[in-house]
Design a protein around this motif. Structure first.
Motif, PDB file in Angstrom:
ATOM      1  N   ASP A 104      -0.519  -7.096   4.818  1.00  0.00           N
ATOM      2  CA  ASP A 104       0.233  -5.939   4.359  1.00  0.00           C
ATOM      3  C   ASP A 104       1.350  -5.655   5.363  1.00  0.00           C
ATOM      4  N   VAL A 105       2.600  -5.741   4.901  1.00  0.00           N
ATOM      5  CA  VAL A 105       3.678  -5.475   5.839  1.00  0.00           C
ATOM      6  C   VAL A 105       4.194  -4.052   5.736  1.00  0.00           C
ATOM      7  N   SER A 106       3.582  -3.258   4.833  1.00  0.00           N
ATOM      8  CA  SER A 106       4.112  -1.907   4.666  1.00  0.00           C
ATOM      9  C   SER A 106       3.983  -1.131   5.980  1.00  0.00           C
ATOM     10  N   GLY A 107       2.926  -1.419   6.734  1.00  0.00           N
ATOM     11  CA  GLY A 107       2.736  -0.774   8.029  1.00  0.00           C
ATOM     12  C   GLY A 107       3.844  -1.168   8.995  1.00  0.00           C
ATOM     13  N   ARG A 108       4.149  -2.446   8.955  1.00  0.00           N
ATOM     14  CA  ARG A 108       5.186  -2.920   9.854  1.00  0.00           C
ATOM     15  C   ARG A 108       6.549  -2.316   9.490  1.00  0.00           C
ATOM     16  N   LEU A 109       6.779  -2.205   8.177  1.00  0.00           N
ATOM     17  CA  LEU A 109       8.031  -1.598   7.718  1.00  0.00           C
ATOM     18  C   LEU A 109       8.142  -0.164   8.219  1.00  0.00           C
ATOM     19  N   HIS A 168      -1.244   1.414  -3.612  1.00  0.00           N
ATOM     20  CA  HIS A 168      -0.059   1.860  -4.325  1.00  0.00           C
ATOM     21  C   HIS A 168       0.424   0.801  -5.318  1.00  0.00           C
ATOM     22  N   SER A 169       0.467  -0.435  -4.847  1.00  0.00           N
ATOM     23  CA  SER A 169       0.962  -1.488  -5.739  1.00  0.00           C
ATOM     24  C   SER A 169      -0.006  -1.709  -6.901  1.00  0.00           C
ATOM     25  N   ASN A 170      -1.277  -1.570  -6.627  1.00  0.00           N
ATOM     26  CA  ASN A 170      -2.278  -1.685  -7.689  1.00  0.00           C
ATOM     27  C   ASN A 170      -2.076  -0.616  -8.760  1.00  0.00           C
ATOM     28  N   ASP A 171      -1.837   0.607  -8.287  1.00  0.00           N
ATOM     29  CA  ASP A 171      -1.561   1.707  -9.215  1.00  0.00           C
ATOM     30  C   ASP A 171      -0.374   1.383 -10.098  1.00  0.00           C
ATOM     31  N   LEU A 172       0.703   0.950  -9.442  1.00  0.00           N
ATOM     32  CA  LEU A 172       1.936   0.683 -10.179  1.00  0.00           C
ATOM     33  C   LEU A 172       1.753  -0.447 -11.183  1.00  0.00           C
ATOM     34  N   LEU A 196       0.911 -10.246  -4.669  1.00  0.00           N
ATOM     35  CA  LEU A 196       0.809 -10.325  -3.211  1.00  0.00           C
ATOM     36  C   LEU A 196       2.011  -9.660  -2.548  1.00  0.00           C
ATOM     37  N   MET A 197       3.175  -9.956  -3.109  1.00  0.00           N
ATOM     38  CA  MET A 197       4.404  -9.414  -2.551  1.00  0.00           C
ATOM     39  C   MET A 197       4.392  -7.891  -2.593  1.00  0.00           C
ATOM     40  N   LEU A 198       3.992  -7.347  -3.741  1.00  0.00           N
ATOM     41  CA  LEU A 198       3.949  -5.890  -3.868  1.00  0.00           C
ATOM     42  C   LEU A 198       2.906  -5.298  -2.929  1.00  0.00           C
ATOM     43  N   ASN A 199       1.761  -5.964  -2.858  1.00  0.00           N
ATOM     44  CA  ASN A 199       0.711  -5.483  -1.957  1.00  0.00           C
ATOM     45  C   ASN A 199       1.239  -5.346  -0.540  1.00  0.00           C
ATOM     46  N   ARG A 200       1.985  -6.357  -0.144  1.00  0.00           N
ATOM     47  CA  ARG A 200       2.427  -6.385   1.236  1.00  0.00           C
ATOM     48  C   ARG A 200       3.451  -5.307   1.534  1.00  0.00           C
ATOM     49  N   PHE A 201       4.345  -5.053   0.592  1.00  0.00           N
ATOM     50  CA  PHE A 201       5.417  -4.109   0.900  1.00  0.00           C
ATOM     51  C   PHE A 201       5.104  -2.682   0.461  1.00  0.00           C
ATOM     52  N   LEU A 202       4.237  -2.531  -0.499  1.00  0.00           N
ATOM     53  CA  LEU A 202       3.945  -1.190  -0.981  1.00  0.00           C
ATOM     54  C   LEU A 202       2.550  -0.726  -0.569  1.00  0.00           C
TER      55      LEU A 202
END
Lengths: 130, 923
Positions: free
Chosen positions: B385-390, B577-581, B567-573
């Motif tokens: 998950d890169v959302s933390g890094r972002l 959240h991405s699962n919800d969307l 995977l991409m959405l998981n990582r950035f969102l």
């Protein structure tokens, strides 16, 4: 040639319908004319040399050579200049008439014809008094 | 006032603010938004009024009089245009999930990563002075307030750790991080921040109006008293005069108004609150008058406070920028002073929070994420998950920006007035005017023009304002200002190309915008847009045509593995959240998430938009591009789908096609008409022929009847002959009439067919029997060859007999006159019944053969040269045979006789309908 009287006028009947030829032949002979008949144009032109008609009663629609062609080729030769031509045809339209006169007809009559009128026209054409 | 009180009050205020933000977020989560109304929206737009307005306007007014008003006149003039401009921007941003003005410009010009980063850099460099302005305001107001109250030793000194501004910077950074980076997806909106900002707008308005009222009614007896007293002093009177001699030229007014018109929408923070945080485009409608009203109220007391301060502090060394605070303090009104300080703090914090937040979104989306994506620091592992890094990235950027602002403040900001710092930023932001306005309304504006204009405008700005300021402040040692760049007189930063007598800001704005706009137009006219540039240009300019539709997926053909997208959405969102969307998407599109293997183009676009909400359009495109197999789509196709002119072209092609159809229809009609005419002519000919055929027997009948009538004495033999002719011709007439009627019936399909099972052999025998007398008469040898047993066929007995009789009588008629031979032969196969009738006559000439089944084709009797028959017999024969699904052919060569072959198909005749089909064809 049905008559040998050299003084009486010579009339040639050209028609592909034998019954019509029979009728006209009867009418002409009644007038005392000499008659000859042909069943198409080519035959007529062939017979004319021997018969030397004064007048032709000519149908238009005939096999081998039609009446217009007969008249046109006659009018090209001086020797037939004095020979009168009466068209007697089922084609009664104005354009047919003018084509007939154009080809050299003296009189244009349509079928069915009145016997007396035909005889009259023939006599007139031959300058015969009644 | 004691420092402790001020610090506690400030922190208390910030906590309250955080509470408001928290409440706002909480309400949003409960679905009971407090920001979803035009009033909050208009108040949030008032983030425009910063410490500049709060403190600086008064300072500016003491120098140039009413000129300060231009900064509010611009937005006020602009507000009515929002109905067109802002609403369009909002709709575009929503549909494209745009997260900043850099993203907007980048997305408009083909999702250009370069433009995105250029706009970001321009914004950061341009806005840093503006943020430093806030730091300066808070720190001096803090200093003034605390110096008045008690010991000041605590903050005195030269080291940064003893500097008020430094601590304020840290506190603001912490606070901004706390607020801004709680959510990542910008497009999801920060309701809490908006609520807090709106709240701050109220606080600063109340505080400022309070000072105004205090000056008007506390210091002076009334506003009238104030103005009357000021009127006595010439210096003050002149502040209300606009002329060349008082430093405030019409030229300056015009330029300041223009750049503030752009600032109200294009400042990154204004764009953020006005566009990104907008809840509904319709909120703009009310903001159009609410926001100018706010500006009017907050500016109402600027002149009174300025005049009051000038009169009060006449001859003293008091910075006019501090009048707002100094006046209450001078009159010992400490609580009002504290309120003023809090008001100023709110003005500053709101700006800093929103601006740094907006800049951090821009920088992370347009600078750092593309960089990371390209250097594959993120691409490396796809699972984490890169959302933390972002988030950390954004926090880091916020800190860096504030540190830069602080550095700017301590190096050059201290000696400069608030307004002149702010105006530098305004001119920087004004560089977005050509690309933004052009991008919204001019479809041909393209990336080349935008880049050329922006860079040139930015360089002129940098040279004529911040760089020249650094030189002027002595930070950079140079004779640049006097002698020009490289010693060229035309390149003096305050008098480019020899243009003198303008103030620095107007001068810079004039040249940078002139060159910027010119290059934008030139670049757009001569540069070639990319496919995506063309597409995006169309989407932006014609946004209203496309909203609600799914036109983007019409020209996007990319497909990807669903796993990759997920995977991409998981990582950035983030996973949840991405699962919800994704679940929401699946629900809306009737999909089962578990069953999706391949993501459709529409879904890929949806994912890209979600991502662009987090990392911007350009980065999202880059990222999605790494997992998508995009089928090539050429420019022509894109233009076909989207381009208005292409649509017109399509429309005209459609028209052309239609007119071609019309032309063809006309041709068809013409040929149909020709055919009708032809048929009409045929009919005429038919009638003429029939008439002629009728006239002939009638002529005979009439003539002979006359002869008989006129010659009663005719001999019996002749009479009998003539009567026989009359009878014969009458029969001919009735035969002809019957044939014509028969033929007409068959042609029009009105003939009655009496279909039965029958033996054609019997039909042939019967026909021969009927013609027997004629055969005998002509002494013809007839050979009849019939099989013993014939298969039955279905047919009309009488008509088939007509066929046989016609063929037989023709054969009899045309065979050799003596020794005539006629052969009739019948055979059958599994499929067909075949009848052959042949004679040994002259034959039929090849020229006539194709026409012998036509009406009125008559045979000529070779012997007499006369025609035979009505010409209808074979025509009728042909039709009867055709009716029985059969065929009839003739074989003949001259002199060899003729053979007619009738073929009747057994199976076909069995299927003959009971009803009569129509026959309109001629053979």
């Amino acid at each position: 040639m049905k008559s040998n009287d050299s003084a009486s006028p010579r009339v040639m009947i050209v028609d592909d319908e034998p019954n019509i030829v029979t009728a006209i032949d009867f009418l002409m002979q009644q007038q005392g004319f000499q008659t000859a008949s042909a069943y198409n144009g080519a035959e007529a032109l062939r017979m004319m040399e021997a018969f030397q008609p004064d007048l032709l009663i000519l149908d238009v629609m005939m096999p081998v050579m039609d009446g217009y062609e007969v008249a046109s080729s006659m009018r090209k030769e001086d020797k037939w200049a004095g020979t009168k031509i009466i068209f007697l045809t089922a084609k009664g339209a104005e354009k047919d008439k003018s084509q007939g006169y154009g080809a050299g007809a003296d009189v244009y009559l349509t079928k069915p014809f009145d016997n007396k009128a035909l005889v009259e026209k023939v006599r007139d054409s031959l300058d015969l008094d009644w | 006032m004691s420092t402790l009180v001020v610090v506690v009050a400030s922190l208390g205020y910030l906590v309250l603010l955080f509470g408001v933000a928290y409440f706002g977020d909480k309400r949003a989560l409960q679905g009971r938004s407090i920001t979803n109304n035009p009033f909050v929206y208009a108040l949030s737009l008032a983030v425009y009024c910063t410490a500049w307005t709060y403190y600086g306007s008064v300072g500016r007014a003491t120098e140039t009089g009413l000129e300060f008003i231009t900064i509010y006149l611009g937005p006020t003039l602009m507000a009515p245009l929002w109905y067109i401009l802002l609403r369009k921007m909002i709709v575009i941003a929503k549909s494209q999930r745009i997260n900043s003005i850099a993203d907007f410009i980048s997305a408009r010009y083909g999702k250009s990563a370069f433009l995105g980063s250029a706009v970001t850099i321009i914004s950061i460099i341009g806005i840093i002075p503006y943020i430093s302005l806030q730091l300066k305001a808070v720190s001096f107001s803090f200093d003034i307030l605390t110096q008045q109250g008690g010991p000041q030793a605590f903050f005195e000194g030269t080291s940064f750790y003893q500097d008020t501004a430094f601590y304020i910077t840290i506190i603001l950074a912490a606070f901004t991080i706390l607020f801004g980076t709680r959510h990542l997806e910008v497009a999801e909106k920060h309701e809490g921040i908006v609520a807090a900002i709106a709240f701050e707008s109220i606080v600063k308005l109340v505080a400022f109006v309070s000072v105004g009222l205090f000056v008007c009614f506390g210091v002076f007896d009334s506003p009238i008293d104030l103005f009357q007293q000021a009127d006595k002093i010439e210096e003050l009177r002149n502040l209300f005069v606009i002329d060349q001699n008082h430093g405030s030229q019409p030229w300056t007014w015009a330029w300041l108004t223009l750049i503030s018109m752009s600032a109200i929408l294009f400042l990154p923070r204004q764009f953020h609150v006005a566009v990104i945080e907008n809840k509904h485009p319709n909120h703009v409608n009310k903001a159009i008058w609410l926001f100018p009203l706010y500006l009017f109220v907050i500016n109402l007391f600027v002149m009174p406070i300025a005049l009051g301060g000038m009169m009060e502090f006449s001859g003293q060394n008091v910075d006019a920028d501090t009048y707002v605070l100094s006046l209450p303090l001078a009159y010992g009104n400490e609580y009002l002073a504290l309120l003023v300080f809090i008001g100023g703090l709110s003005a500053s914090t709101s700006m800093v929070i929103v601006a740094t937040n907006a800049l951090s979104i821009m920088a992370s989306s347009n600078l750092l994420v593309p960089l990371l994506l390209r250097t594959s620091a993120i691409q490396g592992d796809f699972v984490r998950d890169v959302s933390g890094r972002l988030r950390s990235l954004r926090r880091l950027i916020i800190i860096v920006i504030l540190i830069l602002a602080y550095v700017y403040f301590i190096s050059i900001g201290q000696g400069t007035s608030l307004v002149s710092i702010g105006l530098i930023s305004f001119v920087a932001v004004a560089q977005f005017i050509p690309s933004m306005i052009g991008g919204l309304f001019w479809k041909d504006g393209n990336m080349v023009g935008a880049i050329m204009g922006l860079l040139a405008g930015f360089m002129i700005w940098a040279f004529t304002l911040p760089f020249a300021s650094l030189v002027q402040a002595g930070i950079i040692e140079s004779e640049l200002i006097e002698k020009g760049l490289w010693g060229i007189d035309g390149l003096r930063p305050f008098a480019l190309f020899g243009m003198e007598g303008m103030d620095k800001v107007s001068h810079s704005a004039f040249w940078s915008l002139l060159v910027n706009a010119a290059l934008y137009v030139i670049g757009s006219l001569y540069g070639k847009p990319s496919v995506i540039g063309h597409t995006q240009a169309n989407l932006f300019v014609n946004i209203y045509k496309y909203t609600g539709g799914q036109t983007e997926s019409a020209f996007f053909r990319g497909k990807a593995q669903f796993v990759d997208i997920r995977l991409m959405l998981n990582r950035f969102l983030g996973y949840e959240h991405s699962n919800d969307l994704l679940n929401r998407y699946a629900r809306n599109h009737n999909l089962e998430l578990e069953k999706i293997k391949e993501a459709s183009p529409h879904m890929v676009l949806y994912a890209e938009k979600l991502l662009s909400g987090v990392i911007g359009a350009a980065s999202a495109r880059l990222l999605v591009g790494s997992v998508v197999k995009e089928e090539p789509i050429n420019l022509y196709e894109v233009m076909n789908i989207l381009d208005e002119t292409q649509q017109l072209m399509r429309y005209s092609q459609e028209l052309e096609r239609k007119s071609e159809e019309l032309r063809k229809a006309t041709l068809d009609l013409q040929s149909a008409n020709e055919r009708l005419k032809e048929m009409d002519a045929l009919k005429d000919e038919f009638i003429t022929t029939v008439t002629h055929e009728l006239r002939t027997p009638i002529t005979s009948i009439r003539s002979f009847s006359n002869i008989l009538y006129d010659n009663p004495a005719l001999e019996d033999e002749k009479r009998a002959e003539f009567l026989a002719i009359i009878i014969q011709e009458s029969q001919r007439i009735s035969r002809l009439i019957n044939q014509v009627l028969d033929l007409e019936k068959m042609e029009s399909g009105h003939a009655d067919w009496n279909l039965t099972q029958l033996d054609v052999g019997l039909v042939v025998q019967e026909s021969v029997r009927r013609l027997q007398s004629l055969i005998n008469e002509q002494e013809i040898k007839l050979h009849l060859d019939l099989p013993n047993h014939l298969p039955l066929i279905r047919g009309d007995k009488d008509r088939l007999m007509q066929v046989v009789i016609n063929l037989l009588s023709n054969a009899i008629k045309f065979c050799k006159p003596d020794r005539g031979v006629v052969n009739v032969r019948m055979v059958y196969t599994d499929e067909d019944l075949i009848l052959k009738v042949s004679d040994n006559g002259e034959g039929i000439s090849p020229e006539v053969q194709p026409y012998i089944f036509d009406k009125f084709t008559q045979f000529t009797d070779h012997r007499s040269g006369r025609r035979q028959g009505s010409g209808l017999g074979l025509s009728i024969t042909w039709r009867i045979v055709r009716y029985h699904r059969g065929s009839i052919e003739v074989e003949s060569s001259p002199g060899e006789g003729a053979t007619f072959t009738v073929t009747l198909p057994l199976s076909e005749t069995r299927r003959l309908p009971m009803k009569t089909p129509s026959f309109n064809r001629t053979p």
